[in-house]
Every structure is written in structure tokens, then in C-alpha cells.
Design a protein around this motif. Sequence first.
Motif, PDB file in Angstrom:
ATOM      1  N   ALA A 166       0.824  -1.206   0.000  1.00  0.00           N
ATOM      2  CA  ALA A 166       0.000   0.000   0.000  1.00  0.00           C
ATOM      3  C   ALA A 166       0.856   1.254   0.000  1.00  0.00           C
ATOM      4  N   ALA A 167       1.979   1.224   0.733  1.00  0.00           N
ATOM      5  CA  ALA A 167       2.876   2.382   0.767  1.00  0.00           C
ATOM      6  C   ALA A 167       3.510   2.618  -0.596  1.00  0.00           C
ATOM      7  N   THR A 168       3.850   1.533  -1.305  1.00  0.00           N
ATOM      8  CA  THR A 168       4.444   1.679  -2.635  1.00  0.00           C
ATOM      9  C   THR A 168       3.466   2.397  -3.571  1.00  0.00           C
ATOM     10  N   LYS A 169       2.199   2.015  -3.491  1.00  0.00           N
ATOM     11  CA  LYS A 169       1.200   2.681  -4.333  1.00  0.00           C
ATOM     12  C   LYS A 169       1.048   4.149  -3.958  1.00  0.00           C
ATOM     13  N   GLU A 170       1.069   4.413  -2.656  1.00  0.00           N
ATOM     14  CA  GLU A 170       0.953   5.794  -2.206  1.00  0.00           C
ATOM     15  C   GLU A 170       2.118   6.640  -2.721  1.00  0.00           C
ATOM     16  N   PHE A 171       3.342   6.086  -2.625  1.00  0.00           N
ATOM     17  CA  PHE A 171       4.522   6.838  -3.075  1.00  0.00           C
ATOM     18  C   PHE A 171       4.492   7.047  -4.587  1.00  0.00           C
ATOM     19  N   ASP A 172       4.038   6.047  -5.320  1.00  0.00           N
ATOM     20  CA  ASP A 172       3.984   6.182  -6.773  1.00  0.00           C
ATOM     21  C   ASP A 172       2.949   7.214  -7.201  1.00  0.00           C
ATOM     22  N   ASN A 173       1.886   7.353  -6.427  1.00  0.00           N
ATOM     23  CA  ASN A 173       0.838   8.303  -6.761  1.00  0.00           C
ATOM     24  C   ASN A 173       1.128   9.706  -6.253  1.00  0.00           C
ATOM     25  N   ALA A 174       2.146   9.844  -5.370  1.00  0.00           N
ATOM     26  CA  ALA A 174       2.470  11.170  -4.835  1.00  0.00           C
ATOM     27  C   ALA A 174       3.049  12.045  -5.945  1.00  0.00           C
ATOM     28  N   THR A 175       2.770  13.335  -5.840  1.00  0.00           N
ATOM     29  CA  THR A 175       3.213  14.273  -6.883  1.00  0.00           C
ATOM     30  C   THR A 175       4.556  14.927  -6.575  1.00  0.00           C
ATOM     31  N   SER A 176       4.889  15.102  -5.308  1.00  0.00           N
ATOM     32  CA  SER A 176       6.148  15.745  -4.943  1.00  0.00           C
ATOM     33  C   SER A 176       6.561  15.284  -3.549  1.00  0.00           C
ATOM     34  N   GLU A 177       7.748  15.730  -3.168  1.00  0.00           N
ATOM     35  CA  GLU A 177       8.259  15.333  -1.865  1.00  0.00           C
ATOM     36  C   GLU A 177       7.537  16.026  -0.704  1.00  0.00           C
ATOM     37  N   SER A 178       6.723  17.024  -1.021  1.00  0.00           N
ATOM     38  CA  SER A 178       5.955  17.693   0.017  1.00  0.00           C
ATOM     39  C   SER A 178       4.618  17.009   0.302  1.00  0.00           C
ATOM     40  N   GLN A 209      10.068  -8.628   3.105  1.00  0.00           N
ATOM     41  CA  GLN A 209      11.271  -7.829   2.872  1.00  0.00           C
ATOM     42  C   GLN A 209      11.339  -7.373   1.416  1.00  0.00           C
ATOM     43  N   GLN A 210      10.967  -8.246   0.511  1.00  0.00           N
ATOM     44  CA  GLN A 210      10.981  -7.880  -0.904  1.00  0.00           C
ATOM     45  C   GLN A 210      10.066  -6.690  -1.174  1.00  0.00           C
ATOM     46  N   GLU A 211       8.843  -6.712  -0.626  1.00  0.00           N
ATOM     47  CA  GLU A 211       7.922  -5.596  -0.824  1.00  0.00           C
ATOM     48  C   GLU A 211       8.390  -4.342  -0.088  1.00  0.00           C
ATOM     49  N   GLY A 212       9.045  -4.550   1.069  1.00  0.00           N
ATOM     50  CA  GLY A 212       9.556  -3.401   1.805  1.00  0.00           C
ATOM     51  C   GLY A 212      10.658  -2.674   1.057  1.00  0.00           C
ATOM     52  N   LEU A 213      11.573  -3.438   0.411  1.00  0.00           N
ATOM     53  CA  LEU A 213      12.629  -2.805  -0.381  1.00  0.00           C
ATOM     54  C   LEU A 213      12.049  -2.080  -1.588  1.00  0.00           C
ATOM     55  N   GLY A 214      10.981  -2.658  -2.162  1.00  0.00           N
ATOM     56  CA  GLY A 214      10.314  -1.953  -3.258  1.00  0.00           C
ATOM     57  C   GLY A 214       9.689  -0.644  -2.799  1.00  0.00           C
ATOM     58  N   ALA A 215       9.111  -0.656  -1.591  1.00  0.00           N
ATOM     59  CA  ALA A 215       8.549   0.574  -1.042  1.00  0.00           C
ATOM     60  C   ALA A 215       9.627   1.621  -0.795  1.00  0.00           C
TER      61      ALA A 215
END
Length: 883
Positions: A31-43, A69-75
Motif C-alpha cells: 500500500a505504501a508503494t502505491k501511495e509513493f507512486d501516486n504522490a506528486t512531490s516530496e511535500s 522484505q521484498q515488498e519493503g525494499l520496493g517501497a
Amino acid sequence: MGDAEEDFSALPLPDRFTHKNWKVRKEGYEAATKEFDNATSESDPVVRQFVSDAGIWKGVVGDSNVAAQQEGLGALCSFLQIASTQGCTRTRNITVGTIAEKGLPSTRPAVKQKSLEALMLYIELDKPDPVIEELLPILSHKVPKVITACLDALTQIYHAFGCRTIDPKPILKTLPKVYGHADKNVRAKAQELTVEFYRWLKEAMKPLFWNDLKPVQQQDLDKLFEKVKDEPPPKQERLLLSQQAAKEAAAAAPAADEYGDEEEEEAAIDLEPEYEAVDVYGKIPKDFGERLGSSKWKDRKEALDDVHKLLDTPKIAEGPFDDLVRGFAKCMKDANIAVVSTAANCVDLLARGLRRSFAKYRSTIMSPMMERLKEKKQSVTDAICGALDAVFASTSMQDCLEEILEFLKHKNPQVKLESTRFLIRCLKTVRDAPSQAEVKSIADAATKLLTESQEVQRSAGAEVLGTLWKIMGDRMMGPHLNDLDEIRKTKIKEYFEAAEVKAKYKPKAAAPPKAAAPAGKKPMLGKRPPPGGAKKAAPPAAPPPTEEPTAPLAPKPTSRPGASKLAAPKSGLAAPSRLGGLKKPGSALAATASPRRPVVSPPPEEVAPPPQPKFAPGRGLAGRPLGKPQAEVQPAQVGAPQAASGLGLVERAELEELRAEVERLRRQNEEVRAERTKLTSQIHELQNQNAQLIEDHTRDVLSIKAKETQLVRARSDYEAAEQTIQNQRREVDRLKRELSRQVRATSPPPTDLAEQIYSDANGTGRFGDSGYSGGGGPYGRNRTFAAQPTSPNGEGKENYDSLSRPGSNLSGKLSPGRVGVGSTKSSLSSRNISPPEGAAGITSSTQAAAGAESWKRAAEVTQNLKQRIEMMKAKQGIGRPPQ
């Protein structure tokens, strides 16, 4: 179950990251990986949340479940791509070490790939140095698999970014330690990394680590280098964020040119950059001196540890470190070895940081450190030796040699040995060859070490001479090695062949200008007329002193008869002009009396050639013509040949005398050389004889010791044999006593006694010849007791009478009181012996049978004991007693 999953998904991401259920953590990472990919900027709030809570990433990258661990490294990779430099700097120190220990060595390829990508992103988003610093300790990990994975990752990192972007020196300096690892996979990965370095650096990288490798490892690497030697120069595949920005900002054509320039600069990477000096003196605690003087060793060590952290920098700015160095010198005398080791490490760092500027502190710290070399703890000795090496690197051989040679005479063997080893290291690392005076001092000190009682000290002295020999060569070291015996020369030769030095003595060639200087100055000596006015009428009157030797030759008419006739016109025509300068005729006479007097000055117009090894005909010792120039001789042309010939005779005589003297000196020199050669041969012969005598003496001593050992063993065997004989004798006595007790206990039958009596009395044993047994056994002669005479009228009547007579001695012997202690109640009557009356010797048949059986047993026991006694006597070599 669905409700539970809904509850888990409703949890905040940080709570799901730290949940105890791995499935919940895995879903949180996804879920965090999806959130980071959808984020627009570092803010973005999600990104800012994980930037502020950076410590949570350590558990993510080191998750105990491989799938999670594999998914965590991807995140983490998605987070770094959106968080950029800020997220990189906040999480780098937390995650890189864990990734190297638990991510790179994973057996799942996807985990390894994502771990490597995370490290690449950390380098790309900021700078590579912090990442490399975090990976360096991993190369000393106790698990070989972790080291192998780290080396593989470093190879790919340098392949992607290149050695110009990432400084290769820290890794190159660590390679020798990695090559010494016991695991072959570690060494194989180290070779791959070294080959990658060679693609970028070529031969320029070897000085940093090559000499620390084994020859076999160097050969293997050379073979690998040959395969990539002809490859084109590698190019940087990934750019840093700063490089990407610079590339985008520049125009296309200039960018290409700039990139080309970078490639050209990349080929010439500076492996020894100049570090910026750090001001350490201002950061030293003010109470350092007080803490260093504390009575508790922990306080002293803590103070040194604080200073050690400050000094741990590549380059230190100059400052007044006198008090600091004096404190380190005081710590060398500390009773606690931890304090001593830390102080030595501080000196090491300070000397390496100050470099040449540390030379002024050498006299303060060097002697205390060398004095502390007496410590037997190896870790302390290693620390002090490292500090001494750093001190020597900041100074020179001239500065340290005198102090080192003094400690070579130290009374403590440990100090002497370590000082010798320090001198060996100095000789191997020095860049300039020592002078002849220093060579003599070192050689003399090392020669004295060859006579030490300890073998390790003698070997160290031989290594000093061998290393010095490698530097100076055969010609310089020959005089110092000629007087040594062959055994020591062989040992020194071994160290000479194995020594690796950086300095090489080159003898100074004779400067050509010095040899040509006399030739250049000689014409100037000949051109002395300018001060006196050359080519004028007046000067000819001044040079006539050169003809002083000619004046005394005039009154010698016997040698040349025509000289007196020609002398008158000469004196009459040119007397005023020629004799104007002869104001002291006595000096001319003195010149003739001393034929070795050299010519004072050359003629003004003559230019003399360079000095020649042999005198040319017609020239004097000053190398000038004996005659005067033609222009000056015109007034007296007739007398010139006379003067020239007279002067030639004098100088010829002088020349002959000098030649004779030279020849005599040559002969003397040859005689001295021959005598020296003879004495040298005698010395060698005496040394060989001495060595042979020492060897013979050693052999004799060993032989004597062997004989003494044999004698001691023989004495021991003799004493053991004596003891055995004594024991056997005591055993014989014991058996005799046992026999006597058995005879008394079993009440020996009368038959046995009678047999002895009859055999003593008659010598025929009539009564005893009858025997006891009816068979042919070993105790009888095939006779029976029944065959004995029982009648007084028979053959044994006399014997029987003697037995039955009351007053007879034999009857006393057979009485109960004389037979034995165990047979006090037995008598002849109890043995059923009655006066034989014909065939009625025995009253009843039962009594006769019982008596015969009893006597038979007694006889068997007696004979058995007798045989045992005889056997023991025969075994011991004791003579048979008389029967």
C-alpha cells in the motif's frame, strides 16, 4: 476473517509497518508503494510522514520474512524516487548497513536486485561517499556470504558510476585484507572488483595496494588484467542528480564537448588528492591535561579517546601541539596498556595528519615510544610500531638514525629486537639512499647483532645487512661483508634476495666540468701579459727570471766546449737587457743545487695546453716550451740552444728521478697489496680452522654426553640387577622357610627320615631303596613299601634294631618332641611301626594301607620342594650344597 482484514487495512501505514503479522506488514508495504507512486512531490503528506519518521525504514529493509522484505525494499525505492535528496539524507545512515547485511546476501534474486537498486538510488540522489563509508565495515563482516554480496554490489556500483564519480582509494586500500580471507568466494569477488578498477584506472591503481598482495595473487590478477587491457575506456552509465541537472542545463553541443572533456579527465584520475586541512587544535578539550593526569586509568583513556576522534582526519592544520605530544610521551610510561595503546594510536594519527610538520615533535615522542617497546603484549607493540612508522614517514633517515642505533644497544632484548625491526622497516620505506657515513654506522651496529645469543636477534641483524645491501649495492657493502664468515654471508644473501626497497644508491659520477677546468684555466695562466702590458718592448725584461736556471750553466765548459766561445758575444751584446732582472745570483745557484725546484712563471706570450699524463719532449714540468719565443730570442739567438739544452738536462734528471720514485711507490703499493691479500687469506684460513675446531669441539662434547648417558644407564641397569638378585635371594630364603614349615606341619613320615638315615649311614640305602610307590614315578624306583624287610632276621635287621633301640639317637629323632611343632602328638608308634617279626611287620592291613598312603604323599611333597629349590638355585647360579 474479512472483518479482520478490513481492520488491518484501516490501520495507519506506520502501524502496519511494525505489525507482528508478516502478512499485515507485506500488505502495508504494498500500500505504501502505491501511495509513493501516486504522490506528486516530496511535500506530499505521506512522503513527509516517512521522512520525519525515518527510523521505521530499518525494520522494513531488514524484515524477517523474505516476501515482506521484498515488498519493503520496493517501497523504499519508490520512497527515495519521490523523496529525492531529503529522503536520501534522512534514511541513508539507517538503512544502508541493514541492506548490506540482510538484503544483498538474500537467496531471492528479487530481494538482491531491489537492495542493489536502493544503494544506487542513495548514491544517485546525493553523493557516494557516505554510502561507501557505510559499506566499508561490511568488508570485515564475520559471515563470508555477506562480504561476497557486498563486493559484488561494489563492483556493479563502480561499473555504473565509474571511479571518477566514486573515490576508489578507500576500497583499494581495503583489498589486501579481503584477499587474505579464508573463503574462496570472497577472494573471487575481490578479483572481479579489482578487474573493474583496472578498467578505469589501469596501472595507476597498483601503488595503493599491489605490494601488499602475495606474488601468486599478483600473477593471477595480471592474467585477468591481460584480458581487459585492450578494451576501450569505460563510460559512466548512471549520473548523479547533480550531473543530470548540469547536463540538462547545458546545450546539446557544449554538453557533448564537456562530456568529452570529462572523459579525458577521467583517464587521469588523481589517486592522491590533497585533503583540506582541519583545525584540530582548537577542538581539543581544555581540561585534557587534567584528565590525562587523573589517578583512574579509565579517565585517562577517555581523554585520549576524545582526542583520538578529533585526530582521525586525513590532514591536520598546523598548530602548537607541543603540550599534546608531551602528554602522549607521558602516557608511554603508563601502567595501563590500554592507555599506552590509545596514546600510540593518537601519535599515529597526528603524525599522518601533520606529515612533514610533525618532524619538530619527533625528539619528544620517539624515545619514550621506543622505550615502551619492552611491553610483551603484542597489541601494544603493534600500536607503538605503527606510530613509529608514521613518525619516520614525517621525518628522514638522518633525523632518526642516531636514536635508533642507540636503542640497538639497549639492555632489554625485546626493545633491541623491536628497534631492529623498526630499522628494517625504515630501510624498506626510505626514498633516498643513506650516506656512506650512515651506511657504516648501520653496518657496524648490525654486525654486532650477528653475535647475539638469541637466534631471532641474529636473524634481524642479518636482515638489516641484507636490506642495506639491496639499497647500496655490492661495491658499497663489500667492505662491510668481507670479514664475515660464509654461514652469515649466506643468511644475509637470503634476506638480500627477498628484500623489497624503494631507494637505490646511485654513485655520483665525476663531473666533466671539474676535469676540464684546468684546461680552461691554463690558457688564462699563459695570458698573463695583460697586467704587465703584453706585446710591448718593456715586458721582455720582466720575464727573464724564467731563465734563472740557465745562468749557472755557463761555467760548465767541459760538457759543451763551444758554450764559452758563444757566451762572450752574448754577454757583451745583451748584458744590460738580459741581466737586468738577475739581481740575486745566489738564487740561481740555489736553483742549480736543487734540481726539483719548479719553474716560477711561464713566458708571457705562451699559451700552455691542458696538463698531460706524460711529459712531452722539449717541455718542462709546467707544461710550457723550454725555449723563449722567437721574437724575444732575436738579441741572443746563438745562446738560445745552449740555454734550452741545459734546461732540458736538468728537467730530464728531475723527470727520471720522479719516475724512479713513482716506480718505487708502485712496487711498494703492490707489495702492500700482496701482503694484504696474504693476510686476508690467512685470516680466512684461520676462520675456517676455527670453525672446524668449534665443530670438532661440539662433536666431542656431544660424544662425551652420549657416553655419560650410557654410563648412567648402565649403572641404573646394574642397580636394578642387584635389586633383582636380592629379591631372588630373599625369595629363596622364604621358600626354604616355607619348606621347613610345610615339613613340620605335615609331619614327614619315618620312611623319609629313615631313608635319609640309611643313606647317610650305609651309603646304600637298603631300607630306603625300597621306594614308596608301586609305579615308576619320579619319586621312587618302582618299589613298594610292602617289599621292605619286616623281620629282624632279614636284611634290615640292624637298621630296625637301631630304630627300635630306646637309647638310640634315631629313636630320639623320631620322638614327638624332635619331629616338629606340628607333630608333637606323633611318634613312631603312632605311625604303626612295630618291631618286625617276620611277616607281621604291620598289625593290620588297613593300618598298613593308610600308612603307605600317608608316606607316599609326604614323599611327593618333599621331592617336589627339593626340585623347586634345585631349579631356583640353578637359575640363580648358586652352587649345589653338599648332600
